[in-house]
Structures are given as structure tokens and as C-alpha cells.
Design a protein around this motif. Structure first.
Motif, mmCIF file in Angstrom:
data_model
loop_
_atom_site.group_PDB
_atom_site.id
_atom_site.type_symbol
_atom_site.label_atom_id
_atom_site.label_comp_id
_atom_site.label_asym_id
_atom_site.label_seq_id
_atom_site.Cartn_x
_atom_site.Cartn_y
_atom_site.Cartn_z
ATOM 1 N N GLU B 263 0.833 -1.196 0.000
ATOM 2 C CA GLU B 263 0.000 0.000 0.000
ATOM 3 C C GLU B 263 0.877 1.259 0.000
ATOM 4 O O GLU B 263 0.508 2.277 -0.596
ATOM 5 N N ASP B 264 2.010 1.204 0.692
ATOM 6 C CA ASP B 264 2.942 2.335 0.637
ATOM 7 C C ASP B 264 3.407 2.578 -0.800
ATOM 8 O O ASP B 264 3.442 3.716 -1.272
ATOM 9 N N ILE B 266 1.949 1.717 -3.540
ATOM 10 C CA ILE B 266 0.855 2.223 -4.378
ATOM 11 C C ILE B 266 0.723 3.730 -4.202
ATOM 12 O O ILE B 266 0.560 4.475 -5.173
ATOM 13 N N THR B 267 0.826 4.186 -2.980
ATOM 14 C CA THR B 267 0.763 5.626 -2.714
ATOM 15 C C THR B 267 1.915 6.359 -3.396
ATOM 16 O O THR B 267 1.716 7.402 -4.045
ATOM 17 N N ILE B 268 3.091 5.801 -3.273
ATOM 18 C CA ILE B 268 4.271 6.433 -3.873
ATOM 19 C C ILE B 268 4.167 6.476 -5.396
ATOM 20 O O ILE B 268 4.431 7.503 -6.032
ATOM 21 N N SER B 270 1.419 6.308 -7.198
ATOM 22 C CA SER B 270 0.325 7.193 -7.611
ATOM 23 C C SER B 270 0.764 8.646 -7.564
ATOM 24 O O SER B 270 0.423 9.449 -8.447
ATOM 25 N N ALA B 271 1.521 8.986 -6.555
ATOM 26 C CA ALA B 271 2.012 10.360 -6.443
ATOM 27 C C ALA B 271 3.015 10.666 -7.558
ATOM 28 O O ALA B 271 2.953 11.714 -8.206
ATOM 29 N N ARG B 274 1.164 11.223 -10.773
ATOM 30 C CA ARG B 274 -0.140 11.907 -10.674
ATOM 31 C C ARG B 274 -0.405 12.826 -11.857
ATOM 32 O O ARG B 274 -1.548 13.050 -12.250
#
Lengths: 352, 352, 352, 352
Positions: B263-264, B266-268, B270-271, B274
């Protein structure tokens, strides 16, 4: 040279798909030893350079084509060459006592004029050509057994004729209504690199070709006419299918007797092929799929009758490289040698 | 010559798969008109001779390659040629004011010595070469927008770099542990007929090639090093897959911080992406399949972390001929022209 | 609910291949907005659960089938359901003022008795059924434009009829000689998991099915009879081809006038379809391949005449899921709305 | 019951792909006669209903599973069932004197706790389980020869372990660097109809699955640890490839000794497998393709060293249904019976 009791055989044109099937099949054949592989463009190469997976099994090198040498070493020779080359080699080999099995079109025609119209060239070898027997064992078993020279039919013609033969021989159909819609995997076109045979082009696509003018037409008609006892004209359309091996002929023809049902045809087909160990007539309502035949010398045939249209619909499948090419040639050799017809030939493939 | 307000563009090397993708995509592009198709071997042929299905849509003929003529007619030129030709043409086109987008390897290397080691030749054009921008918009968007000359990366490199970039840029992995196991359909190898690309050979088979010595390695390492800020060495193995289009890179790398979970990442990711309209980061537990990307300029990325081994496993898929080739070049053109980055580029394929 | 000026439409049965094509095509359609996706088994699921690659583009959830709700929200409804369900829904939707486009067999038959023989059930809705127009725009363009209820033909029938129509309409062939040998990719059989459609079974194989008794036969004959002005009986044999998309019909028929040559037929076909923007008649000697049509609403037609047998051989190809299913339904909607027939429909696929 | 001198064997679970390979292979096996086919869901059906192409060769009917009957008739029994069933049957068969060869996961684990974590259930049969020998002949030949109960590994694990074994056994690599990127055709997933295995979904696509958490991981690690003499942890990622048969494992691992070159590894591998008739170590620079192994019990192994990264890259291919399943079980039986290890097993496939 050659195991005691094994027939020494050679293959001229060993580098293509026909050649590699012959090599593969003959390695499992108990009556034969391959003692010569010939080819001009690959001469000098180890066979395993062309087909690395055979590296641990085949310890032969492609040699230049020297007919005297071939004849001195081999008692039977398979010619697996482009059309137009075999007829320049076979007379020499025959004269030196070799049996010759040709996989090209060169010895398939009774009438050399027909050959010249469709294949070109300026052949004058009517004499040798007249000795050739058409290598479709299910139709000409006895004559093949006596032959020194056999012209083996290819995949489209073999599969089409096996579907049509009982109907024509028994006079069950109106011959001029016969339509053969044939579908083949790409390996039938050989190993030569052509754009339309690239996976990128041929995969997930489907295309007819040679419509109304394919050169298999005169060959099919020659045998159909022989079976029917009079001149027969057929429609034949080949299609390229996105798969490696396998051939299906879907054959349509109008029945003379509209009272026939499919069970009648199954009986007729089963009787016609009762002495043919590689023909499997399917039960009523079962239609063949090409995968069943892959890796075998078998032809599966499904028959159907449409009572609305009075047509017979016959569906036959083969492995185009075995029953449609190399396996059939070996089947012919078996007959020529007086061996069991099935000797060394696979009857059971892997599924799926 | 050219619709009012449409940019007149040309394609040199229009006969291959890169060329036909460019033609196809540009026909749907509202800002562009194709006014020139060039090629030497096909010069004089109607484009529909090469691709008959375009017969009703493309009314252009392949013309000989005459750079003066091209420059007089076009404001931007795509070069879709074998390696080693573009650098002989681009300087002339640039001098005459054309924007140039090269799809070959010629302008991908900062250091011409590296190019020469892997591609040969005796290039002396360091000056022009230094002007070239690496055409991967997700990493070099701003520089592409200012460029006159862009060297677009190919399918393997694009897909691999999009998977690796966030990890390297953020310093999340031990760089020398990076392994890229890449798998491509056959169309990436182009339309030239080669035996190993025949459907008969490549279908129902699977093979690695270029192991440990593929020439995409230095290109990948050049960009990885740029992202990491120091020299990076990667393992890269391409495989040929029995399908037409589509490319998957499965990337393995050891995380510096074993506490990171998927999940970390995925956040990274996506950012990081972006502002990149063609990148789709998949939800946790969803892995991409190549078919999703077919017919689009999109790259789907799935991320996973193995808590047992502390490795990140990143899986990215593209259509090798669009995001991996022609679509990406058009994406670059959009940026160079100040247009919307997505203009004229498909984001949605057909499934299945 | 719905962009100003866009027609709000719904799809009942959105989970299958027909549904996903509709969703995909309608997203690019400038005149329409999809405001409802319905299905019973998938109700409550986000559409991107079924098709993850659409996750970034389609933000809709499958809703239960509630006809009042559908009618209140939509002005046109596509029914993409198994046979036998549409006729239970369409009357309600029509009564509430919706236009209805059915992709199943329910509204394809003029005579409900024929439907019942082949599809079963105990329909009594002769009244509604009589309002339905057969949704093949190339043959019934004007009537579709006036219709509220359209029964769209499927892939086999569409492709076969487009090949046969000019011959029958102009009385050029002996109708009872017509034989349709049709070949389809597996996607025509839908997304329901069946053993014979597994890649392991269907790949690298080829099989006929439904020989002499497929239920598309009465549908083909209904339209052929309408075109010919008298009862027509045809032979139709479908085959399963190892590919995802694409359909080829190879049609054979004996010409009444043996003097016709293929150039005559090309002229006749071109004239017949001159107002049909999705039909491409190929030049003499060019035969279609299915890949050309993939991803488009186009039907390519090649014509040939065999002067030896006096037969016309017509070859037509389509993308079975677009021109053979969802695209054709949208083409009908375009006509019903008075829009350009080609609005929002792809005319150009990706190759290869 | 049974030919004089032939071992009477039975197959429980004969309807799937494992079953049909066993039937097919055992028909060509000179030491064995198949006297029983068992299955609950297909009980009562002729085997040719399930596989019509075997109609002329296999005259057996699927019988209900009655262990007393099986044991009275058979001296060896193959269990080809879903995981979790074999351990409920094997004890009875063993007690009655049958040799048992299980193709499921039930008898592959030394530690039942590991089995329960990954496969569930509440097994208490530690005693029987302890008797089971791991059925990978190249690693445990002698123990298999003494066994009454063999738990045969599947396709992924077999192919991966054959690639890794020499490196681990000789201590040549840093074990925790081992990454197995594995690619399999769809037949490995069996004959049960699932949507993701449909040709329409899986063809022309490529996808990873089970990333970082596939249940083959503990099995691979168990054997790797046994070979290394200490606990080993590996990375394993399976991928679904659009083809029917064939499996490739691309294995990466860092060498302890950076001085090793690929010729060293070829020597080491050749020595390690010198007594293994089904292993073919390829010459330097030759990499395997899966098609070579199709239809055979052979594993081809190519080795490479990357001197830049000090990694060994090992590529192994098998036919997932033969060496990866049924063929390997028969190889085990040959050892258990004291027969030639290669008896009745194909070493040469058809190409292409």
C-alpha cells in the motif's frame, strides 16, 4: 553402414518441415535406419544446428547432394524438395536400384501437360513419370506395394480425397456439386520466412487464398475422375488458419439419392475404409477437431446429411505434416517393403 | 497542402509496423495532417498495396526519401527506420526547421561511445546528438516540450523504466538488485520475415533471447543512473511470447526499508505519476494483463511487496507498438507543440 | 442526469462481451451518455470489478434490473441478454417511451412459430414482435430509422447476409446452391466458461459444429427469402477458429449467367453498397482477412468468380463483437436518432 | 485380467488432463496394462465420451471409486485428483499392497503443518505421510526405487528445481538471491472451465498471478533447503502464457565465485545430470524454447553467466503435462519397478 536388417534410407531436402518430420518419424521406425541427410543450402551443417532440440538424438550432418553417393548408401530415398527438383534426381536413383518416395508435386500427375500448365518447366520425362504411383495408400494400396517410384500427395489433397472418395467411388453424389472448403495451419506452407506467415500477421487472423485457381485443383480432379470413372470438376478453396498444425476439409456435395441418412453414410464409409488402419469414422453427431489428429498419421472423418438440402457434408481432419506429408510417405514405404502398414507410425497424439 | 490549422507531418519509414501505427494514429489526431510518407524500398507504391485494409482511408503513395522535399512540406517528421539511418537525416531536417521524432536507437544515448559499442558505425555527430531529448514523457516531460529533436525509447525500455522509475528516484531500492524479466509479443520484432518469427515456430512456444547481453541494457542503465543520481547496473532478460502485441516487464528489486508494504508503494507510485495521464496504478492485489493495454497508449502498473524476501515486485504492461513505439512519439509531439498530452491518443482498448 | 444534449441510454446485460463492447463504444460516442448498467447476477458490483482495465474510465455500478427505473432514466435501452429474456422486458420499456435495441434472437423473426421451434418457450407477444425491425442497416436502413424496437442480427448472420444480399436481390444466383462456410473466433460464444472454449482445448485446433442444424439457418433463410422475393434454403456450417475476434463467411453460389466475371460482380457489389459507409468492396484478386476488421464496425468483402464452375465465391469478414454485435446496434441507434450513421463507430483498426 | 507379465495399474481421477496423459502414455508402455479408470463425477461413462479421439484405442469405462476393488485389480495406482483427496485413499491402497503414485500436493511435504497452512484441512496422517518419497527422480532416484508411496511434484516445481539443484547442491550461489520467474501454458490449470482460462481471455495476453504468495513456494523451499543443507528462501512468480503446453523457468541467482563462466556451469550441470536420461544441457549460447520439450518427458536446460552482475541465469523448459506431471509419475513407477528409467516415455517431440 546401417544396423543389420535395417533398411538404409536417405532424405534429400532434410532441412524443412517435411524433412524434420521424416527424421523424427524414422528414428522411431524399427525397420529403417537413416544413413544420409542431403541438402545444398545447409550442406556441412550438423543437423542439430538446424534443430537444436534434436542435438542429443540425431548425430548426422547435412551432406551435399551427390546422387551416386546417395544410391551407394541407401536403398530407399525420400525427396522432400520444392517442386521441380525431384524429377531431375529420381531417374538416376531409380536406375541405381533405389526406391524413391517424392513428397513434391513432380510425380503426382499422369499427364505431364497438366503438370506443366500449373507448375511450369519443360519436362520430357514421360517415361519415368509413367512409372510413378500416386501415394495415397487408402486408394492405391496394391499399386503402391509394387512401385519403385511414388509421388505422395500433400496435406490438402490427401485430406480432401479421403473425405470424397467413398462418395465418388460409389456414385452417391452429383460430382459437379462437390465443394471443398479447406482450412490449414501455417506449417503447411513450410519453414521459409514469408511476411504473411509471421506470427504477427497470421495469428488472430484468418484468410482465404488461391480462390478458384489453386494448383491443387487439377490434382484433386485427376483422382476424383479416376474414382468416379469420368471427368469430375470440383470447387476447392484453401484458408490459412492461425495455428501451427492441422488441416480440416469441409466437403459439401448433393446426394443422388435423397433418401440416404447419415447412418447410411457412416456404414458406407466404414466399409470403404475397413482395411485402412489410419482412418477413423466417427459416430453419428460427432464431428472431428484437428487437434485430435496432431502428432499422428490418422485421418478422422465425420459425416452428416442435411435432409433439407439433400447434401452430404463430410469433415476430415489430419495432421498436415504427418498424414498430409511425411507420415504418408513412410506409410507408402511400409507397403513397398511388404511391412505392416502401420509400422513406426504414431496413431495416438497428445491432447490437449 | 494541409488543412488550415493542421500541422503538416511526414513519416520516413512508413512501411513497417511503427510506420503503420503512426499512420493509423495520426489519422485520428485532430491537430495533424500526414502529408508525406517516405521509404526507399517501397517508393512508388500506394500505401494500400502494403496495407490493403487502409485502401478506403489512406490515399497516399510512398515517396522516395528526399530530405529537401520533406522539409519543404512538413513541419514535423517521424523517423521510423532501422538503427543507424536517422542520424544521417536528422541534421538536415533540423537545419531546415523541422521538428524531428526518431523512433530508432540513434538519439537515445547521451554518450555516442556507448552507442557505437552496441550499434556500431562511426558517428561523429556529437553536436546534434547533444540536442536530443530522451522521449519518455513521464520522466522528461518539460525537456521534451522544449526539444526540436527527440529520441524515443522502444517498448522494452519504456515499460521497464516506467516500472522502475519511482523506486530509483525515491531511493527505495538497492539498485544493483534490480532484475527485469521482460516478455514481448512478436510484433516488437517488426515486419521483416525471419524464420524464428513465423507462426509455425513462435506459436505455442516461449523462449528467452539476448540473455545477459541485449543492447537495451546500456539504455536502461543510462536512464536508471540518471534517476538514481549514480551509476546503476541492472539485469535484463527479454522473452518472445506467442502473441502479436503486448509487453510485460516483471521487475524485482530489494527494498532498502523492509518496513514498506504494498500500500505504501501504491501511494508512492500514484504520487509519482499523478500528472501522467497514461499511467494507471492498479489497486492492491490486482496485477495487470497485457491485453488491457492493447490498442492504447496506456501503461498499467501493479505493485507488490514480498514481506518474506523484502523485495518489491513491479509489473508493468504496455502495447509495444503504441506506448512502446508510435503512440509515445505522438505523445512527445503533443508536448513539443504545446498541445494536450493525450490529444489523438487512444486510452481505451477493445476487450477481449 | 446526463450531459445536456446527450441521449441517456442504458444497457441491460452489461457483464458479457456484448455489454462491454457497448460500454466501450458508447464512451467514445458524442451523442450518448451511458446512465445505467443492469444485470441480475452482477448487481451491486462496480463495473471495474468485472473489467479492471476500465477502472479509470467507467465509474458505474451494475444495478438490479428494474424496468421502471430504467425507463425513467433512459431514452434508449440496449438489451444484451441470453435469448428468451428480452421479450419479457421490451414491451414495458416501449410502453414507457424508450427506444429498444435487442441483441438477442428474440425480435429477429417475423414469424413467432419459427422462433419457438428453434428457441423454445411459449411466446404470445405477436403484437409487440410485429413492431420489431430487423437491425441490419445495409438492408433495412429506412425502416430502422422509423423503428422503436430493433432486433439486431448476430455475427454469423450479419456477415453471411452482407455477402449474399447483392446476389439474391439482383437474382444473379440459383438460390438453392448457396453454401455458407462460416468461421468464427471464440469470443462469439460469450464469456461464460465452457470446457470447449478453454484456450487449452480450442487453441491450435479447429472444429465444425451445429452442422446442418444450427439455429441461425432459419434466420438467414428468412432474410434471404425477403431479398429474393421467394422462399430460399441455404446451407450453413459454422466453425470454431483458434482466435479471439473475427469472422469470415466463405459463400459459394452458382451464377445464373455464366458470362459474369468477377469485375462485373465488383461493380454490382459496389453499387449495391454505395450508400453503406461500413462496407468495403475489395479490388479484384484481393481477399479479406479477418484481422483487417478487428476493432471496427467495417465489413470487408472480396468477390471471385470461378469460370470453370460458374460459381461466385464471396468472402466477407467482420469483427464479430462490433459489426457482428454491439457496433451494429449502435449503428441502428444512430439511424433511429437521425444521426450520422457512422457517429461514434470505429472505421479503422490496429494492425497487426 | 491383464496381459501375462504386464503390471496391472489403475488411475483414479482419469477425466482431467493429468488422467488423459497417463492413459495415453501408459498405452505405449510395454510393462504396464491399464485395467481400471476411476472417477466419481464421470462414473459410468465410456472414456471415449470424454475424449472422442481415443474412441478407437481405449475401450475402458470410468468406474466409481471403490478402493477394495481397485486394490484387488491393480498392483500400482496413480492418483490424479484435486489436492486433499489422495491422503484419504492412499493408506487403504498401501495397506492392501498397492504401490501409490500421487500427482497432487498431498504427499509432497515432510511437515504436515506446512501442508495445512497452504492447503488447509485437518490431516492427522503423519505416519503414512512420513513414508512418502518426493517424486523427482533426478534428485531422489534411489529413494524412489525403494518407495511404496510417491508424492510427485508438479510442473512449476519440477522445472524450477531442475534448474536450481546443481547450483544449490554445489553451494555455488548465494541462496537468498534466487529468483524464479516462471511461465506456463494454460493446460497446467486443468480442464475445469474457468473464465480466465477461456481462449477469448487468455489468448494474446499475458499475466502474472499469485505474486509473492503462491503455494508452490514452500514446496520449492523445502527441496532447496534439503539440497543446500540449510534453510533457503526463494522468490517465485508464475505467469500465464497464451499457449497450451510448455513451461519455462528463468532463474536468477548471484554466484558466490565471480570467476565462474558459463562454460564452467555447463560442465557442472552436465556432471550433475550425467545419469539423468531426460535432462539435456544445451551448448553455450543456446537457450531453450518450450516447444522443444512438448510431447516429451525431457527437460532442456540452458545456462548463462552475466559477468557484469555475477549472476547465473538458468533457463529450463518442460512439457508441463508430461515431465511436469504424468510422465514424471511414470518415470517414478519405472524406478519403483526396477525397470529402465526411460521405459515407455517419449524423448522426442514433433516440431514445429
Amino acid at each position: 553402414m546401417g544396423d543389420l536388417g535395417r533398411l538404409p534410407v536417405g532424405i534429400i531436402g532434410a532441412s524443412g518441415y517435411g524433412g524434420v518430420q521424416l527424421v523424427r518419424l524414422l528414428m522411431d521406425h524399427p525397420g529403417v535406419e537413416v544413413v544420409y541427410l542431403g541438402g545444398d543450402s545447409s550442406a556441412g551443417k550438423a543437423y542439430s544446428e538446424l534443430y537444436p532440440h534434436l542435438g542429443h538424438c540425431v548425430d548426422l550432418t547435412i551432406e551435399p547432394i551427390d546422387l551416386d553417393l546417395v544410391a551407394s548408401r541407401c536403398q530407399a530415398v525420400f525427396l522432400s524438395l520444392p517442386n521441380g527438383l525431384a524429377y531431375q534426381m529420381a531417374p538416376t536413383l531409380l536406375a541405381k536400384g533405389c526406391k524413391v518416395l517424392d513428397l513434391s508435386a513432380d510425380y503426382r500427375f499422369k499427364n505431364l501437360e497438366t503438370y506443366k500448365v500449373w507448375y511450369g518447366g519443360d519436362r520430357q520425362d514421360q517415361e519415368t513419370s509413367a512409372l510413378a504411383v500416386y501415394g495415397l495408400p487408402e486408394l492405391y494400396r496394391d499399386r503402391i506395394a509394387e512401385a519403385q517410384l511414388v509421388g505422395c500427395p500433400g496435406c490438402y489433397v490427401t485430406t480432401s480425397l479421403l473425405a470424397l472418395a467413398p462418395l465418388l467411388k460409389q456414385g452417391l453424389i452429383v460430382p459437379e456439386t462437390a465443394i471443398i472448403d479447406a482450412k490449414s495451419g501455417t506449417s503447411g506452407a513450410g519453414r521459409t520466412a514469408k511476411t504473411n506467415l509471421l506470427l504477427s500477421e497470421a495469428d488472430n487472423s484468418l484468410a482465404p487464398y488461391g480462390v478458384a485457381r489453386h494448383r491443387h485443383i487439377p490434382e484433386i480432379e485427376q483422382i476424383c475422375s479416376d474414382l468416379a470413372g469420368h471427368e469430375v470438376m470440383v470447387q476447392f478453396t484453401p484458408h490459412l488458419i492461425p495455428m501451427v498444425r492441422g488441416l480440416l476439409a469441409t466437403v459439401y456435395a448433393t446426394l443422388r439419392d435423397p433418401g440416404l441418412v447419415r447412418e447410411d453414410l457412416i456404414t458406407i464409409y466404414s466399409a470403404f475404409y475397413r482395411a485402412s488402419p489410419f482412418i477413423r469414422i466417427l459416430p453419428a453427431g460427432t464431428y472431428p477437431q484437428t487437434k485430435w489428429a496432431c502428432g499422428t498419421n490418422v485421418c478422422y472423418i465425420g459425416v452428416e446429411v442435411d435432409p433439407r438440402t439433400d447434401r452430404a457434408i463430410i469433415m476430415s481432419v489430419t495432421d498436415n505434416l504427418i498424414k498430409g506429408q511425411a507420415g504418408q510417405a513412410i506409410q507408402c514405404l511400409n507397403l513397398m517393403m511388404g511391412w505392416e502398414e502401420t509400422l513406426g507410425l504414431p496413431q495416438l497424439g497428445f491432447y490437449p
